[in-house]
Design an enzyme around this catalytic site. Structure first.
Site, short mmCIF file in Angstrom:
data_model
loop_
_atom_site.label_atom_id
_atom_site.label_comp_id
_atom_site.label_asym_id
_atom_site.label_seq_id
_atom_site.Cartn_x
_atom_site.Cartn_y
_atom_site.Cartn_z
N SER A 1 -0.83 1.68 -6.48
CA SER A 1 -1.07 1.43 -7.90
C SER A 1 -0.02 2.14 -8.75
CB SER A 1 -2.49 1.88 -8.25
OG SER A 1 -2.91 1.31 -9.47
N ASP B 1 -5.66 -4.23 -6.72
CA ASP B 1 -5.24 -2.83 -6.66
C ASP B 1 -5.48 -2.17 -5.29
OD1 ASP B 1 -5.41 0.17 -7.18
OD2 ASP B 1 -4.88 -0.56 -9.17
#
Length: 308
Positions: A47, A163
């Site tokens: 991320s 994510d």
């Protein structure tokens, strides 16, 4: 003080964890490590960590830092696109322009980076952890940062990705798989569970305090305009709910993954005061990243001597 001789002959890897706007702390961590002679040669990111990690691996960390320090709230708002026909609030086209200029060129391949780099994402269809170790860097980043609710899922090679923090928030295992002898992990989620609720409650009380000049009856009536600010019980809004849920999930997943595959050195910046979308607070995050390394110097020296 230089710790470089202690790590001589060892390949040091760094696993940069997820954390949204807190991810700018990774810049400070990498800078402070460099001041003591430690420059990781292997980079894995998740991320926000995939963004800073790519910039570092591409040799553009200084450019990214200059941009981060120039950010204002208005700049952050320009990345948002409130359009209900989309599947997220972030304007991906503007984001790609930013990556191309300050992180890594949009057509740059992972294999062509000066340092080995990889990012982790989550396959939305089967929940599997996916490691991006080849192909365009920009694809790896966009897949890794696709935070549900904020970013749209990323489509690549007939697969949908979200994510990487949903499966591996601090990718130590990926760093070891890339043949790092010593792994330094940066966990941005260690002190944040529940903290933002306290902050918002305090802010709510300050706002209500502005009505102190009113008679008690009118003051009570004014609270009708701020139902979430009345009394001690705070009712979280949309972004607080998203942030709180993600914080809890990533904290629990990180603890579980670390128990099975701990890093050699763990760095945990204290960042609970920075909210999910407060990207304009980069100076604070970067300084805390540097401070975290300084606090851990005795442990870093001990581990490097032990593993030398």
């Amino acid at each position: 003080m230089s710790f470089a001789p202690l790590a001589s002959g060892k390949k040091i890897g760094i696993a940069l964890g997820s954390g949204s706007s807190r991810g700018w702390a990774h810049i400070g961590v990498l800078e402070e490590l460099a001041t003591i002679g430690i420059e990781p040669v292997i980079v894995s990111g998740c991320s926000a960590g995939s963004i800073v990690g790519a910039s570092y691996a591409a040799g553009k960390l200084d450019e990214l830092k200059r941009w981060v320090l120039s950010l204002t709230r208005m700049d952050v708002a320009r990345f948002l696109d409130i359009n209900f026909t989309r599947k997220g609030f972030v304007n991906i086209d503007k984001l790609v322009e930013f990556f191309d200029r300050y992180v890594v060129e949009k057509d740059r391949l992972i294999e062509a980076l000066p340092k080995p780099y990889s990012a982790v994402a989550t396959n939305l269809e089967n929940g599997r952890e996916t490691w991006f170790q080849q192909g365009r860097v920009i694809d790896a980043i966009l897949a890794s940062i696709a935070l549900p609710g904020l970013f749209p899922p990323y489509h690549l090679n007939n697969e949908w990705y979200v994510d990487g923090g949903l499966v591996n928030p601090v990718p130590v295992s990926l760093c070891r798989a890339m043949n790092a002898d010593i792994v330094i992990a940066v966990n941005l989620n260690g002190d944040i569970v529940g903290k933002h609720f306290v902050k918002n409650l305090d802010a709510s009380e300050k706002l209500l305090g502005r009505f102190d000049f009113l008679p008690s009856s009118l003051k009570e009536w004014s609270k009708n305009f701020f139902p979430n600010l009345s009394g001690r019980k705070y009712q979280p809004g949309l972004f607080d709910t998203i942030a709180g849920s993600i914080n809890i999930a990533q904290d629990r997943i990180t603890r579980s993954r670390m128990a099975g595959d701990p890093p050699d050195i763990m760095l945990s910046p204290k960042l609970s005061h920075i909210g999910l979308m407060e990207f304009d607070r980069g100076a604070e995050a970067i300084e805390e990243g540097r401070a975290c390394v300084r606090r851990m110097l005795p442990e870093i020296e001990y581990v490097l001597k032990k593993l030398a």
